[in-house]
Design a protein around this motif. Structure first.
Motif, PDB file in Angstrom:
ATOM      1  N   TYR A 163      27.483  18.099  13.308  1.00  0.00           N
ATOM      2  CA  TYR A 163      28.425  19.056  12.756  1.00  0.00           C
ATOM      3  C   TYR A 163      29.739  19.090  13.519  1.00  0.00           C
ATOM      4  N   TYR A 164      30.756  19.638  12.837  1.00  0.00           N
ATOM      5  CA  TYR A 164      31.956  20.063  13.539  1.00  0.00           C
ATOM      6  C   TYR A 164      32.322  21.424  12.969  1.00  0.00           C
TER       7      TYR A 164
ATOM      8  N   LEU B 169      27.602  14.084   7.929  1.00  0.00           N
ATOM      9  CA  LEU B 169      26.559  13.402   7.163  1.00  0.00           C
ATOM     10  C   LEU B 169      26.611  13.778   5.682  1.00  0.00           C
ATOM     11  N   LYS B 170      27.349  14.826   5.372  1.00  0.00           N
ATOM     12  CA  LYS B 170      27.554  15.222   3.984  1.00  0.00           C
ATOM     13  C   LYS B 170      29.020  15.002   3.593  1.00  0.00           C
ATOM     14  N   GLY B 171      29.555  13.896   4.068  1.00  0.00           N
ATOM     15  CA  GLY B 171      30.900  13.519   3.660  1.00  0.00           C
ATOM     16  C   GLY B 171      31.973  14.468   4.123  1.00  0.00           C
ATOM     17  N   ASN B 172      31.725  15.107   5.276  1.00  0.00           N
ATOM     18  CA  ASN B 172      32.708  16.048   5.813  1.00  0.00           C
ATOM     19  C   ASN B 172      32.906  17.254   4.907  1.00  0.00           C
ATOM     20  N   ALA B 173      31.871  17.634   4.197  1.00  0.00           N
ATOM     21  CA  ALA B 173      31.926  18.863   3.390  1.00  0.00           C
ATOM     22  C   ALA B 173      31.583  20.060   4.280  1.00  0.00           C
ATOM     23  N   PHE B 174      32.042  21.234   3.833  1.00  0.00           N
ATOM     24  CA  PHE B 174      31.789  22.462   4.577  1.00  0.00           C
ATOM     25  C   PHE B 174      30.602  23.182   3.950  1.00  0.00           C
TER      26      PHE B 174
ATOM     27  N   GLY C 224      31.465  21.990   9.252  1.00  0.00           N
ATOM     28  CA  GLY C 224      31.613  20.728   8.556  1.00  0.00           C
ATOM     29  C   GLY C 224      30.485  19.792   8.943  1.00  0.00           C
ATOM     30  N   GLN C 225      30.034  19.028   8.005  1.00  0.00           N
ATOM     31  CA  GLN C 225      28.915  18.133   8.263  1.00  0.00           C
ATOM     32  C   GLN C 225      29.305  16.720   7.876  1.00  0.00           C
TER      33      GLN C 225
END
Lengths: 110, 121
Positions: free
Chosen positions: B34-35, B103-108, B100-101
């Motif tokens: 995550y970020y 691994l999920k395409g930088n989706a929040f 933000g993840q």
């Protein structure tokens, strides 16, 4: 810089109808990096779709995403009363790293 | 489950620095792929990404705000923070923190409830 455009600005539909929302990018976007969110008044956005077509945890299967390159679509197969909201697309660009949102499409009750 | 909560002053004077903190509960800020980001939304308008931080301390900022933004992280407190300097009325908005993840395409995938910040004298 990639700019996202969403259309239409407002979509007026009745419960039970199909909603088709468009998100167009000014340059090609990796499908891996395209997401859709739903936002209701007074609430934070909620992730619906990531990677252009993968549903987030707990999202009903009436929501689906598709597309590639510069054209992406969010489809709601049969609108439920709780689906009337604003929908945003979002992309991630890596050079330099930046995340951008489209201006949104409001789905309201006809 | 992980939850985020923003905190900070709701009113900031023009030319001063806006400071907000996001507290992560229900999980460690340091775990996973995550970020941590800040996103804002002026009343009746769309969403604007402000910037992000990894727990390593690495940051990326929106170029339009980069000269005024600092995002920091305190892993011991499970918090990350936003400072926005030299604010004007144009900075009045609801400010959200979000996870933000990559691994999920930088989706929040997780958002705080948001906090309204008004810039006014």
């Amino acid at each position: 810089e990639i700019v996202l455009t969403q259309s239409p600005g407002t979509l007026s539909l009745s419960p039970g109808e199909r909603a088709t929302l468009s998100c167009r990018a000014s340059q090609s976007v990796s499908s891996s990096y395209l997401a859709w969110y739903q936002q209701k008044p007074g609430q934070a956005p909620r992730l619906l779709i990531y990677g252009a077509s993968s549903r987030a945890t707990g999202i009903p299967d009436r929501f689906s995403g598709s597309g590639s390159g510069t054209d992406f679509t969010l489809t709601i197969s049969r609108l439920e009363p709780e689906d009337f909201a604003v929908y945003y697309c979002q992309q991630y660009g890596s050079s330099p790293p930046k995340l951008t949102f489209g201006p949104g499409t409001k789905v309201d009750i006809k | 489950q992980v939850q985020l909560q923003e905190s900070g002053p709701g009113l900031v004077k023009p030319s001063q620095t806006l400071s907000l903190t996001c507290t992560v509960s229900g999980g460690s800020i340091s775990s996973g792929s995550y970020y941590w980001s800040w996103i804002r939304q002026p009343a009746g308008k769309g969403l604007e990404w402000i910037g992000r931080i990894y727990t390593s301390g690495s940051t990326n900022y929106n170029p339009s705000l980069k000269s005024r933004v600092t995002i920091s992280v305190d892993t011991s407190k499970n918090q990350f923070s936003l400072k926005l300097s030299s604010v004007t009325a144009a900075d009045t908005a609801v400010y959200y923190c979000a996870r933000g993840q990559w691994l999920k395409g930088n989706a929040f995938d997780i958002w705080g409830q948001g906090t309204m910040v008004t810039v006014s004298s």
